[in-house]
Motif scaffolding. Structure first.
Motif, PDB file in Angstrom:
ATOM      1  N   GLU A  57      35.235  44.149  37.663  1.00  0.00           N
ATOM      2  CA  GLU A  57      34.914  43.735  39.032  1.00  0.00           C
ATOM      3  C   GLU A  57      34.855  42.215  39.150  1.00  0.00           C
ATOM      4  O   GLU A  57      35.308  41.633  40.149  1.00  0.00           O
ATOM      5  N   ARG A  58      34.344  41.547  38.120  1.00  0.00           N
ATOM      6  CA  ARG A  58      34.309  40.075  38.157  1.00  0.00           C
ATOM      7  C   ARG A  58      35.707  39.499  38.108  1.00  0.00           C
ATOM      8  O   ARG A  58      36.012  38.496  38.770  1.00  0.00           O
ATOM      9  N   ALA A  59      36.605  40.141  37.306  1.00  0.00           N
ATOM     10  CA  ALA A  59      37.993  39.669  37.246  1.00  0.00           C
ATOM     11  C   ALA A  59      38.682  39.847  38.599  1.00  0.00           C
ATOM     12  O   ALA A  59      39.464  38.989  39.031  1.00  0.00           O
ATOM     13  N   ILE A  60      38.386  40.938  39.292  1.00  0.00           N
ATOM     14  CA  ILE A  60      38.953  41.153  40.620  1.00  0.00           C
ATOM     15  C   ILE A  60      38.470  40.065  41.575  1.00  0.00           C
ATOM     16  O   ILE A  60      39.260  39.467  42.322  1.00  0.00           O
ATOM     17  N   ALA A  61      37.179  39.814  41.549  1.00  0.00           N
ATOM     18  CA  ALA A  61      36.604  38.821  42.456  1.00  0.00           C
ATOM     19  C   ALA A  61      37.146  37.427  42.182  1.00  0.00           C
ATOM     20  O   ALA A  61      37.385  36.642  43.104  1.00  0.00           O
ATOM     21  N   ALA A  62      37.364  37.126  40.898  1.00  0.00           N
ATOM     22  CA  ALA A  62      37.846  35.794  40.530  1.00  0.00           C
ATOM     23  C   ALA A  62      39.339  35.626  40.806  1.00  0.00           C
ATOM     24  O   ALA A  62      39.840  34.499  40.881  1.00  0.00           O
ATOM     25  N   GLY A  63      40.050  36.734  40.927  1.00  0.00           N
ATOM     26  CA  GLY A  63      41.488  36.658  41.173  1.00  0.00           C
ATOM     27  C   GLY A  63      42.293  36.195  39.987  1.00  0.00           C
ATOM     28  O   GLY A  63      43.464  35.812  40.139  1.00  0.00           O
ATOM     29  N   GLU A  64      41.721  36.240  38.810  1.00  0.00           N
ATOM     30  CA  GLU A  64      42.464  35.791  37.628  1.00  0.00           C
ATOM     31  C   GLU A  64      43.564  36.800  37.317  1.00  0.00           C
ATOM     32  O   GLU A  64      43.386  38.012  37.496  1.00  0.00           O
ATOM     33  N   PRO A  65      44.738  36.337  36.860  1.00  0.00           N
ATOM     34  CA  PRO A  65      45.848  37.253  36.605  1.00  0.00           C
ATOM     35  C   PRO A  65      45.565  38.155  35.401  1.00  0.00           C
ATOM     36  O   PRO A  65      45.309  37.670  34.297  1.00  0.00           O
ATOM     37  N   VAL A  66      45.585  39.445  35.621  1.00  0.00           N
ATOM     38  CA  VAL A  66      45.326  40.424  34.557  1.00  0.00           C
ATOM     39  C   VAL A  66      46.372  41.526  34.641  1.00  0.00           C
ATOM     40  O   VAL A  66      46.597  42.100  35.712  1.00  0.00           O
ATOM     41  N   TYR A  67      46.981  41.830  33.530  1.00  0.00           N
ATOM     42  CA  TYR A  67      48.007  42.864  33.440  1.00  0.00           C
ATOM     43  C   TYR A  67      47.438  44.201  33.920  1.00  0.00           C
ATOM     44  O   TYR A  67      46.375  44.650  33.485  1.00  0.00           O
ATOM     45  N   GLY A  68      48.153  44.856  34.811  1.00  0.00           N
ATOM     46  CA  GLY A  68      47.756  46.174  35.280  1.00  0.00           C
ATOM     47  C   GLY A  68      46.622  46.184  36.274  1.00  0.00           C
ATOM     48  O   GLY A  68      46.297  47.237  36.821  1.00  0.00           O
TER      49      GLY A  68
END
Length: 480
Positions: free
Chosen positions: A42-53
């Motif tokens: 959820e934090r990665a989604i909020a931060a918008g950082e590029p993540v595979y998949g």
């Protein structure tokens, strides 16, 4: 017995128990781990950082962005796109082992799925439902096609065995479908749960085969000893086992000694050959290698069950989602390969012992005094010929699937070949035991070994039923 996942990693016996129908439960540790790992996503989604998949597409499109407004549709497309398996469906026990292995992986926290999704997998198992999973389609760079079918069931898009729409089966069981959240489609797929789950079942079958090999050998020693001067027990002594060392040889020799405790082969003054043929004399080394190959496979399956094999892997300690290749289960695949080779060696020696017993039976057979078909030896030779072919490497079949996915373990193929090898080896050992039983009957000898006596009685009762060979051999295998 409820199998609890979380506080400790699952192991081979846990997966086998769940596959056979035992209920499963996620403990408080598992639920806390799931919550913490999902928070990282959820934090990665909020931060918008590029993540595979997550917010980037899959495979060759790995650098193409996924609009957050498309996250839900992206999950559905991902599962639908990976439902490319073909072939006969897995048996229910194997399908349950796949679900159990993936659930065990969720509990390790590397997937970053919500507790809701993990619980849905547990509910599926506890409701006695088995996804309809085609047997072929994975190349072992994560068992994508198999796991897509599991995800399709919990989302009410797939089918369950024997061939029922998941929507109907879930409703009948009082279960509600789950809508996958961002990242959960890839997380559901990113594991080798077919190779690991069904591999756990193969471990138990292989352990049975290793024990059966020693039991058949012990009975052959009784038969060879009753028919002549063969049956020298010195190769099975602790002296010989300790001279070389190795846990497999020691265990095999000890098993044979235990089966022959109280046997007439120990009689004082018995005339015995100085050395039996190698298929008899070096059997502890051959069977020891088999036992060690089985132990290696068990260890590798346990490693995979304790692993966080997902890509990207969610790391709670650092709060990161890290791309990697833990789904490339080459150590597991090589253990599957190694075991096939060990089975071929053990079966080849068994067939040679059967040939010696068949030769001893020849005069009685010519006079009509035997109880089993003479051409059972040919069936053993046929099986061994196939085993030699099955022992060839499967994992080197790696092919380029795309510019990015350019290597695969082919662990599923190695596993399917292992299952066939186990079946054939069981037949070869059963044929050896039947010949030993017949040779003992012709010699009017009654084994007195602690293990050989009850085995001989069971085989005598079986042979007395005058079954056709196609039924006799599987029944003898079950006795072993």
């Amino acid at each position: 017995m409820v199998v609890r996942l979380g506080a400790r990693p699952a192991a081979v016996d846990d997966i086998a128990a769940i596959a056979q129908g035992e209920p499963v439960e996620l403990d408080d540790v598992a639920l806390a781990t799931l919550s913490a790992s999902r928070a990282v996503v959820e934090r990665a989604i909020a931060a918008g950082e590029p993540v595979y998949g997550l917010n980037r597409r899959l495979g060759a499109g790995r650098d193409d962005a996924v609009d957050p407004a498309e996250f839900a549709a992206f999950q559905r497309r991902t599962i639908a796109n990976h439902r490319g398996g073909v072939g006969d469906p897995l048996p229910a026990t194997e399908a349950r082992a796949v679900v159990a292995a993936r659930l065990a992986g969720f509990a390790r926290g590397g997937a970053g799925v919500r507790a809701e999704l993990a619980v849905a997998y547990a509910d599926l198992l506890n409701a006695g439902l088995a996804p309809r999973i085609p047997s072929r389609g994975s190349v072992g760079a994560a068992d994508l096609t198999a796991l897509a079918e599991v995800a399709a069931v919990v989302t009410a898009e797939g089918r369950v065995l024997p061939d029922v729409p998941a929507s109907e089966a879930l409703a009948a069981a009082g279960l509600r479908p789950v809508e996958l959240a961002a990242h959960e489609a890839l997380a559901a797929l990113s594991a080798n749960a077919y190779s690991v789950g069904v591999g756990a079942l193969a471990v138990l079958e292989a352990e049975g085969a290793a024990s059966a090999a020693d039991r058949a050998l012990a009975l052959s020693l009784e038969a060879l000893g009753a028919s002549g001067p063969s049956g020298n027990l010195s190769p099975f002594s602790e002296i010989v086992a300790d001279a070389r060392g190795g846990p497999g040889q020691r265990a095999s020799a000890a098993a044979v000694r235990a089966a022959l405790e109280g046997s007439a082969l120990h009689a004082e003054g018995r005339t015995v050959t100085v050395q039996d043929p190698l298929a008899v004399r070096s059997a502890p080394q051959l069977h020891g290698a088999l036992r060690e190959a089985v132990a290696r496979l068990r260890a590798e399956v346990d490693v995979e069950l304790a692993a966080r094999s997902e890509n990207p892997v969610v790391d709670v300690a650092t709060g990161r989602m890290v791309s990697g290749g833990n789904f490339q289960a080459v150590p597991l695949a090589l253990a599957l390969e190694n075991l096939r080779l060990a089975l071929a060696h053990a079966a080849a020696a068994s067939e040679r012992r059967t040939a010696a017993l068949s030769l001893a039976l020849a005069p009685a057979r010519a006079a009509g005094g035997t109880r089993i078909p003479g051409l059972l030896l040919y069936a053993a030779a046929d099986a061994v010929a196939e085993l030699r072919q099955l022992a060839a490497p499967a994992t080197l079949a790696s092919t380029t699937l795309s510019g990015v996915e350019d290597h695969a373990s082919f662990a599923p193929l190695a596993l399917r070949l292992l299952q066939r090898s186990l079946a054939l080896t069981g037949e070869v050992l059963a044929i050896e035991a039947l010949h030993a039983s017949d040779a003992l009957a012709v010699a009017a000898a009654v084994p007195t070994g602690a293990g050989t006596a009850p085995l001989a009685r069971s085989l005598d009762a079986l042979v007395a039923r005058a079954l056709p060979a196609a039924d006799l051999v599987p029944a003898a295998r079950a006795l072993l």
